[in-house]
Every structure is written in C-alpha cells, then in structure tokens.
Design a protein around this motif. Sequence first.
Motif, PDB file in Angstrom:
ATOM      1  N   ASP A   1       0.829  -1.206   0.000  1.00 30.91           N
ATOM      2  CA  ASP A   1       0.000   0.000   0.000  1.00 30.91           C
ATOM      3  C   ASP A   1       0.866   1.258   0.000  1.00 30.91           C
ATOM      4  O   ASP A   1       2.095   1.200  -0.003  1.00 30.91           O
ATOM      5  CB  ASP A   1      -1.015  -0.026   1.147  1.00 30.91           C
ATOM      6  CG  ASP A   1      -0.369   0.043   2.521  1.00 30.91           C
ATOM      7  OD1 ASP A   1       0.786   0.522   2.630  1.00 30.91           O
ATOM      8  OD2 ASP A   1      -1.018  -0.376   3.494  1.00 30.91           O
ATOM      9  N   ALA A   2       0.196   2.425   0.011  1.00 34.69           N
ATOM     10  CA  ALA A   2       0.906   3.698  -0.102  1.00 34.69           C
ATOM     11  C   ALA A   2       1.814   3.961   1.089  1.00 34.69           C
ATOM     12  O   ALA A   2       2.771   4.733   0.985  1.00 34.69           O
ATOM     13  CB  ALA A   2      -0.105   4.836  -0.253  1.00 34.69           C
ATOM     14  N   ASP A   3       1.516   3.325   2.233  1.00 31.22           N
ATOM     15  CA  ASP A   3       2.357   3.491   3.422  1.00 31.22           C
ATOM     16  C   ASP A   3       3.565   2.567   3.414  1.00 31.22           C
ATOM     17  O   ASP A   3       4.389   2.618   4.324  1.00 31.22           O
ATOM     18  CB  ASP A   3       1.535   3.223   4.687  1.00 31.22           C
ATOM     19  CG  ASP A   3       0.414   4.241   4.856  1.00 31.22           C
ATOM     20  OD1 ASP A   3       0.587   5.390   4.404  1.00 31.22           O
ATOM     21  OD2 ASP A   3      -0.625   3.877   5.436  1.00 31.22           O
ATOM     22  N   GLY A   4       3.622   1.685   2.426  1.00 36.20           N
ATOM     23  CA  GLY A   4       4.729   0.754   2.346  1.00 36.20           C
ATOM     24  C   GLY A   4       4.447  -0.584   3.002  1.00 36.20           C
ATOM     25  O   GLY A   4       5.299  -1.475   2.987  1.00 36.20           O
TER      26      GLY A   4
ATOM     27  N   LEU B   1      -9.311  -1.496   3.669  1.00 32.37           N
ATOM     28  CA  LEU B   1      -8.197  -1.130   2.784  1.00 32.37           C
ATOM     29  C   LEU B   1      -6.976  -1.996   3.062  1.00 32.37           C
ATOM     30  O   LEU B   1      -6.698  -2.303   4.208  1.00 32.37           O
ATOM     31  CB  LEU B   1      -7.838   0.350   2.984  1.00 32.37           C
ATOM     32  CG  LEU B   1      -8.848   1.350   2.436  1.00 32.37           C
ATOM     33  CD1 LEU B   1      -8.492   2.761   2.864  1.00 32.37           C
ATOM     34  CD2 LEU B   1      -8.926   1.249   0.915  1.00 32.37           C
ATOM     35  N   PRO B   2      -6.259  -2.450   2.056  1.00 36.10           N
ATOM     36  CA  PRO B   2      -6.367  -1.998   0.658  1.00 36.10           C
ATOM     37  C   PRO B   2      -7.408  -2.764  -0.158  1.00 36.10           C
ATOM     38  O   PRO B   2      -7.490  -2.557  -1.367  1.00 36.10           O
ATOM     39  CB  PRO B   2      -4.956  -2.269   0.125  1.00 36.10           C
ATOM     40  CG  PRO B   2      -4.539  -3.518   0.839  1.00 36.10           C
ATOM     41  CD  PRO B   2      -5.127  -3.352   2.242  1.00 36.10           C
ATOM     42  N   TRP B   3      -8.200  -3.627   0.471  1.00 31.08           N
ATOM     43  CA  TRP B   3      -9.124  -4.458  -0.301  1.00 31.08           C
ATOM     44  C   TRP B   3     -10.477  -3.772  -0.483  1.00 31.08           C
ATOM     45  O   TRP B   3     -10.949  -3.068   0.408  1.00 31.08           O
ATOM     46  CB  TRP B   3      -9.320  -5.809   0.401  1.00 31.08           C
ATOM     47  CG  TRP B   3      -8.051  -6.424   0.868  1.00 31.08           C
ATOM     48  CD1 TRP B   3      -7.737  -6.806   2.134  1.00 31.08           C
ATOM     49  CD2 TRP B   3      -6.901  -6.735   0.081  1.00 31.08           C
ATOM     50  NE1 TRP B   3      -6.479  -7.321   2.185  1.00 31.08           N
ATOM     51  CE2 TRP B   3      -5.933  -7.293   0.942  1.00 31.08           C
ATOM     52  CE3 TRP B   3      -6.573  -6.604  -1.267  1.00 31.08           C
ATOM     53  CZ2 TRP B   3      -4.673  -7.700   0.504  1.00 31.08           C
ATOM     54  CZ3 TRP B   3      -5.317  -7.007  -1.695  1.00 31.08           C
ATOM     55  CH2 TRP B   3      -4.401  -7.551  -0.824  1.00 31.08           C
ATOM     56  N   CYS B   4     -11.100  -4.019  -1.593  1.00 37.08           N
ATOM     57  CA  CYS B   4     -12.447  -3.515  -1.868  1.00 37.08           C
ATOM     58  C   CYS B   4     -13.449  -4.290  -1.016  1.00 37.08           C
ATOM     59  O   CYS B   4     -13.383  -5.518  -0.937  1.00 37.08           O
ATOM     60  CB  CYS B   4     -12.752  -3.724  -3.361  1.00 37.08           C
ATOM     61  SG  CYS B   4     -14.476  -3.451  -3.813  1.00 37.08           S
TER      62      CYS B   4
END
Length: 68
Positions: A29-32, A53-56
């Motif tokens: 994810d964006a946080d690593g 998140l990160p799952w829908c």
Amino acid sequence: MSAEQFEHPDVVLCPDGPMLLRGVDSVQDADGTVHAVDRPVVAVCRCLKSSRLPWCDGTHKVIPRGHS
Ligand code: FES
C-alpha cells in the motif's frame, strides 16, 4: 494488443470500482505495508472508502459517481 487478446489479464480496472489483480502474492500500500495475498484474484480498492483497505469491500457501489 487489445484486452480481448489476453486470455488471462493480470490487471483489470473496473469502472467506478476496484482494480482486480490476478496471480499476485502480495500488494504494497501507499504506506509501504505489504499485504499478503492468498487468493488467485484480489480486488484492490480504488475509491479509498473501503473499511478493509487496501481491499475492496463493495462500498464503492454506494458512492455517487464522480465522488470516488
Ligand atoms: S473500490 Fe470498492 S470499496 Fe473502494
């Protein structure tokens, strides 16, 4: 090459929905943070409204178009 020429595309972007990934064993994810994947196909949230998140989690279906 068109999408129809791929029998098994690895990435599918769903309009107003998630990104489907096939054949991956992790997602970063964006946080690593690296999230392990144990399914053949996973849905990654693109609207950022999912409670998982990160799952829908399907929340994108109740968001008015243009607000994701
Ligand atoms: S894309 Fe499905 S909840 Fe965000």
